[in-house]
Design a protein around this motif. Structure first.
Motif, PDB file in Angstrom:
ATOM      1  N   UNK A   1       0.789  -1.034  -0.004  1.00 42.63           N
ATOM      2  CA  UNK A   1      -0.265  -0.145  -0.129  1.00 42.63           C
ATOM      3  C   UNK A   1       0.910   1.254  -0.081  1.00 42.63           C
ATOM      4  N   UNK A   2       0.435   2.483  -0.944  1.00 47.73           N
ATOM      5  CA  UNK A   2       1.215   3.588  -0.802  1.00 47.73           C
ATOM      6  C   UNK A   2       1.330   4.162   0.662  1.00 47.73           C
ATOM      7  N   UNK A   3       2.467   4.351   1.145  1.00 52.78           N
ATOM      8  CA  UNK A   3       2.645   4.846   2.179  1.00 52.78           C
ATOM      9  C   UNK A   3       2.868   6.575   2.033  1.00 52.78           C
ATOM     10  N   UNK A   4       1.885   7.168   2.612  1.00 55.55           N
ATOM     11  CA  UNK A   4       1.859   8.570   2.734  1.00 55.55           C
ATOM     12  C   UNK A   4       2.114   8.986   4.141  1.00 55.55           C
ATOM     13  N   UNK A   5       3.129   9.881   4.028  1.00 60.13           N
ATOM     14  CA  UNK A   5       3.188  10.399   5.678  1.00 60.13           C
ATOM     15  C   UNK A   5       3.691  11.934   5.450  1.00 60.13           C
ATOM     16  N   UNK A   6       3.049  13.097   5.739  1.00 66.65           N
ATOM     17  CA  UNK A   6       3.318  14.253   5.887  1.00 66.65           C
ATOM     18  C   UNK A   6       3.412  14.994   7.040  1.00 66.65           C
ATOM     19  N   UNK A   7       4.731  15.656   7.015  1.00 66.66           N
ATOM     20  CA  UNK A   7       5.171  16.289   8.231  1.00 66.66           C
ATOM     21  C   UNK A   7       4.479  17.585   8.415  1.00 66.66           C
ATOM     22  N   UNK A   8       4.303  17.905   9.663  1.00 65.42           N
ATOM     23  CA  UNK A   8       3.639  19.081  10.164  1.00 65.42           C
ATOM     24  C   UNK A   8       4.673  20.023  10.858  1.00 65.42           C
ATOM     25  N   UNK A   9       4.190  21.472  11.009  1.00 64.50           N
ATOM     26  CA  UNK A   9       5.073  22.417  11.643  1.00 64.50           C
ATOM     27  C   UNK A   9       5.831  21.988  12.838  1.00 64.50           C
ATOM     28  N   UNK A  10       4.835  21.411  13.808  1.00 58.75           N
ATOM     29  CA  UNK A  10       5.220  21.265  15.087  1.00 58.75           C
ATOM     30  C   UNK A  10       6.264  20.177  15.104  1.00 58.75           C
ATOM     31  N   UNK A  11       6.435  19.313  14.178  1.00 62.98           N
ATOM     32  CA  UNK A  11       7.406  18.181  14.043  1.00 62.98           C
ATOM     33  C   UNK A  11       8.680  18.906  13.632  1.00 62.98           C
ATOM     34  N   UNK A  12       8.676  19.797  12.467  1.00 64.45           N
ATOM     35  CA  UNK A  12       9.878  20.385  12.222  1.00 64.45           C
ATOM     36  C   UNK A  12      10.551  21.292  13.048  1.00 64.45           C
ATOM     37  N   UNK A  13       9.578  21.785  13.983  1.00 61.87           N
ATOM     38  CA  UNK A  13       9.984  22.961  15.139  1.00 61.87           C
ATOM     39  C   UNK A  13      10.729  21.913  16.020  1.00 61.87           C
TER      40      UNK A  13
END
Length: 427
Positions: A209-221
């Protein structure tokens, strides 16, 4: 002695008569043809190495009925406890492993991207050896020892299923792809001259299955804070480069400054000029116009480079070695160190825990970049011009990269509502 043949009694000596071509007896694997007894083992016994035999005396005369029955029963008893034969390995230079190794020494293989070659080398071991259990010696894979010319689709499919159960679906697909590429090369090799259909083609293999994981601002910080605490700024520098360029990890690590210019990347980005790079995998040259967050990050990177008197062309330099990242594994070690601290947090350093990072990989940043571009309204060709994908494949790739959620559904419904109103429809 008499035999029952065709519902009538006849002397055993008449078994040679022309009108009695074959006599079936109630002794496993014993058959009587034209008055001649023969022991004909079935598939189960043949798998143990049994071969058919004429039942004759030491002098070469055909056995009579009683002697033939006794001989057949003796052969059946001998094979009852026999073990299945272990397939003999192919002669040197003829096995599947030999084919793959020859392919990996070829010019065709040398022209592949370095990362593709590294993946192939790691999968070659899976073709050679079974997964070793703790404390047990490695054993050879029979598929790898088999003659390459003898394998067909059933053997390739069976090996895939074996690898899927022992190594996982994604790894199993890569292994079969390597064998397929080697076979394709072998069909044009003057040494191998393989003929017939590639046994690894059209196997109807399942896909992950296609694995889609998008980062969010809190994670980058959170990553930024952890990198600052550890003094590993280059890790998050790489994060920003990946997020705002959409490039693969290898290209991010190899990004050099300058590229066709004597001005720094930070200066060119601040002036609105693109940063150009040549993709390692495709050889394509792409231009990245930097968004404000990347412009600011490049300025910080330039300040640190000057403070440390870095003279290397590569933008990313490992703070602990003072040299560029020579391999993905070297960078991955630093990435995991920063991510682990960001996940756990550290009250003494003012770092809040960010457990969601446990599922984020560096490769997910490429997914994030494409998704953010799409959310911003960039169309398929525009996204492809940044990531380096060809227009012919961009739509297919976006099926993997785009995360469809309620935001898109709401926007699509708003457009439909506006269109219905513009049409004056009253439904």
């Amino acid at each position: 002695m008499t035999l029952a043949v065709g519902g009538r009694e006849m002397p055993a000596s008449a078994a040679r008569a022309p009108d009695v071509p074959k006599l079936k007896l109630k002794v496993p694997y014993l058959v009587w043809r034209d008055g001649r007894p023969r022991w004909v083992p079935g598939p189960a016994l043949r798998a143990k190495g049994a071969k058919g035999a004429d039942l004759k005396s030491a002098e070469g005369a055909w056995l009579g009925l009683e002697a033939a029955i006794e001989a057949a029963r003796k052969l059946n008893a001998e094979m009852a406890d026999a073990r299945p034969l272990t397939p003999k390995p192919a002669a040197r230079g003829a096995s599947v492993v030999d084919l793959v190794e020859d392919y990996m020494r070829s010019d065709d293989f040398s022209r592949l991207a370095a990362t593709t070659q590294d993946t192939a080398r790691s999968k070659l071991r899976a073709i050679k050896f079974r997964p070793a259990r703790h404390g047990e010696p490695e054993t050879r894979e029979l598929f790898g020892l088999s003659p390459a010319r003898a394998i067909g689709k059933p053997e390739a499919k069976a090996f895939f299923e074996h690898c899927r159960k022992t190594r996982g679906l994604v790894s199993a697909r890569h292994i079969i792809m390597l064998v397929s590429a080697a076979w394709k090369w072998g069909s044009t090799s003057t040494t191998w001259r393989l003929t017939g259909e590639n046994p690894c083609h059209k196997l109807n293999l399942p896909t992950a299955d296609a694995r889609i994981r998008v980062a969010i601002e809190a994670e980058i910080r959170a990553l930024d804070g952890a990198a600052e605490a550890l003094g590993l700024w280059s890790v998050v520098d790489a994060v920003y480069l990946a997020l705002f360029s959409g490039q693969r990890q290898t290209d991010v690590l190899l990004l050099a400054d300058p590229f066709g210019s004597n001005r720094s990347a930070a200066d060119r980005a601040a002036a609105g000029e693109p940063i150009r790079l040549r993709q390692k995998k495709t050889g394509a040259v792409v231009a990245v116009f930097c968004a404000p967050p990347l412009v600011a990050r490049l300025a910080q990177m330039e300040e640190r480079r000057r403070a440390r008197a870095v003279v290397r062309d590569e933008l990313l330099v490992d703070e602990r070695s003072g040299a560029p990242f020579v391999s993905r594994s070297q960078f991955d070690k630093r990435w995991r160190e920063v991510r682990d601290l960001a996940i756990a947090g550290d009250a003494a350093r003012g770092l809040e825990p960010c457990p969601s990072l446990n599922t984020l990989t560096f490769r997910d940043l490429r997914d994030t970049a494409v998704t953010w571009l799409f959310r911003a309204g960039a169309n398929y060709p525009e996204i492809g011009s940044i990531t380096g994908h060809s227009p012919a494949t961009i739509i297919t790739i976006l099926k993997h990269y785009l995360l469809i959620d309620e935001t898109d559904a709401r926007r699509a419904n708003d457009k439909l509502t506006a269109w219905l109103a513009a049409q004056g429809m009253r439904l």
